[in-house]
Every structure is written in structure tokens, then in C-alpha cells.
Write an enzyme that holds these catalytic residues in place. Structure first.
Site, PDB file in Angstrom:
ATOM      1  N   ASP A  14       0.862  -1.189   0.000  1.00  0.00           N
ATOM      2  CA  ASP A  14       0.000   0.000   0.000  1.00  0.00           C
ATOM      3  C   ASP A  14       0.899   1.240   0.000  1.00  0.00           C
ATOM      4  O   ASP A  14       1.665   1.453   0.935  1.00  0.00           O
ATOM      5  CB  ASP A  14      -0.877  -0.042   1.257  1.00  0.00           C
ATOM      6  CG  ASP A  14      -1.877   1.092   1.347  1.00  0.00           C
ATOM      7  OD1 ASP A  14      -1.915   1.950   0.447  1.00  0.00           O
ATOM      8  OD2 ASP A  14      -2.624   1.122   2.338  1.00  0.00           O
ATOM      9  N   ASP A 109      -3.320   2.488  -5.805  1.00  0.00           N
ATOM     10  CA  ASP A 109      -2.176   2.605  -4.891  1.00  0.00           C
ATOM     11  C   ASP A 109      -1.934   1.380  -4.009  1.00  0.00           C
ATOM     12  O   ASP A 109      -1.153   1.441  -3.078  1.00  0.00           O
ATOM     13  CB  ASP A 109      -2.333   3.855  -4.020  1.00  0.00           C
ATOM     14  CG  ASP A 109      -3.523   3.766  -3.084  1.00  0.00           C
ATOM     15  OD1 ASP A 109      -4.409   2.915  -3.296  1.00  0.00           O
ATOM     16  OD2 ASP A 109      -3.568   4.560  -2.129  1.00  0.00           O
ATOM     17  N   GLU A 110      -2.598   0.260  -4.314  1.00  0.00           N
ATOM     18  CA  GLU A 110      -2.315  -0.936  -3.526  1.00  0.00           C
ATOM     19  C   GLU A 110      -2.514  -2.198  -4.346  1.00  0.00           C
ATOM     20  O   GLU A 110      -3.361  -2.262  -5.231  1.00  0.00           O
ATOM     21  CB  GLU A 110      -3.135  -0.982  -2.237  1.00  0.00           C
ATOM     22  CG  GLU A 110      -4.618  -0.942  -2.380  1.00  0.00           C
ATOM     23  CD  GLU A 110      -5.310  -0.885  -1.022  1.00  0.00           C
ATOM     24  OE1 GLU A 110      -5.091  -1.774  -0.190  1.00  0.00           O
ATOM     25  OE2 GLU A 110      -6.082   0.057  -0.815  1.00  0.00           O
TER      26      GLU A 110
END
Length: 190
Positions: A14, A109-110
Site C-alpha cells: 500500500d 495505490d495498492e
């Protein structure tokens, strides 16, 4: 045993306060300063992402920029720049794919790496070592300001939980040996 004793082979990555961090990476003068990413620069727009410096002053995602300025008068509001964030997404994805063909991006974003069916060379390595290597590669291949949380466990839920234990920039593992302690120390959100 009542818990899965399998070797933890799921890694959740993350990127920390992704959009704000990417802007701080791209604009070195903003590093260490409170930054908020918004969709348009008006006082009534909601904050999409806040840097850790802004979060430390009470700024939260979803808060109106006008409210954030009361808590943090020196906050720098920037309009989102999706092309920059997509670039970082693709760089992260490329890095993750170097370790396994079984990569799932959960959002921009992860992502999750499943190490169950990876190459023999990778399978023999310690995943904590690989996690530190990924952190180093983010800094080398994207920029020195990039940080991420990494969690490792036996399934996606526990890996994501581990990734959230020590923000920003943590790396934690949940195993059958520590699961009771880790889950017992979690705080419920109210």
C-alpha cells in the site's frame, strides 16, 4: 492448531498517502509540508488525499478544503494529476510482477502479490527481505520520497491488516504464532 500454520505467502503493498506523496516526489519543495490533493481548487471541494504532514494536523480525506485550512492554515492544495498517479501505478505493478505472475492490483495505490506459484529462485527467499527490497526499489525506480506499507500473511485480509499496523512505511507479518496478539491489540474504529 486453530490457526493456519502455512508459511505466509501473500504480500499486500500500500503506497502511503499515494497522490500527496507522488506530488511531494515530483515537487521537492513540498516535501515535509502539509499537502492536500483535491479535484478542483475551491474552498468547498473535498480532500481526496492528504499527506502525512497534513494528517498530523487533523486533516482527513473527505474533509472540505475550507475546514482543513482552519486546522492547517499552511496546507498546500493541489489539483489531482491522474497521469502522474497512473505512471506510479504502472511502475509499482512492474516491480511487483518481478516477483510473481500472480499480482492483483486492488486500487491505483495498492496491490497483492501471491507467492504460492512463483519461480524457484523467488520461492526460496525470505518475504521480509523481498519486502525491504521492494521498498528500496520504489525509492530507486520512482523516487526517494516514495514509501509504502507492506503486510505479509496467509491470506489477503490478514496481509492487508498487517500492512496497516505501522503507517507510514511499515512492514509487518501476521503468522499463526502472533495472530492472537496482533488482532488483540487492534483498535476498533468508532
Amino acid at each position: 492448531s486453530e490457526f493456519n500454520e502455512e508459511r505466509p505467502l501473500i504480500m499486500h503493498i500500500d503506497l502511503n498517502s499515494c497522490f500527496a506523496t507522488v506530488e511531494q516526489q515530483a515537487r521537492p519543495l513540498l516535501r515535509g509540508k502539509p499537502v492536500a490533493i483535491v479535484n478542483r481548487r475551491t474552498e468547498h471541494t473535498a480532500i481526496v488525499t492528504a499527506s502525512y504532514e497534513a494528517k498530523a494536523k487533523g486533516v482527513k480525506v473527505g474533509m472540505k478544503l475550507k475546514e482543513a485550512r482552519i486546522l492547517c492554515p499552511d496546507i498546500v492544495a493541489l489539483e489531482s494529476d491522474p497521469s502522474k498517479y497512473r505512471y506510479v501505478y504502472h511502475k509499482l505493478l512492474d516491480i511487483m510482477r518481478d516477483y510473481s505472475a500472480h499480482v492483483t492490483m486492488k486500487s491505483i495505490d495498492e496491490g497483492v502479490i501471491d507467492f504460492h506459484q512463483t519461480s524457484h529462485d523467488i520461492a526460496g527467499r525470505d518475504l521480509v527481505e523481498i519486502g525491504h527490497e521492494i521498498k528500496r526499489r520504489l525509492k530507486e525506480e520512482i523516487g526517494v520520497w516514495m514509501r509504502c506499507n507492506i503486510g505479509i500473511s496467509t491470506n489477503r485480509f490478514l496481509a492487508k491488516t498487517a500492512a496497516g499496523l505501522h503507517k507510514p512505511d511499515g512492514l509487518d507479518v501476521i503468522t499463526s504464532q502472533n495472530i492472537k496478539q496482533v488482532l488483540g491489540e487492534l483498535k476498533l474504529l468508532t
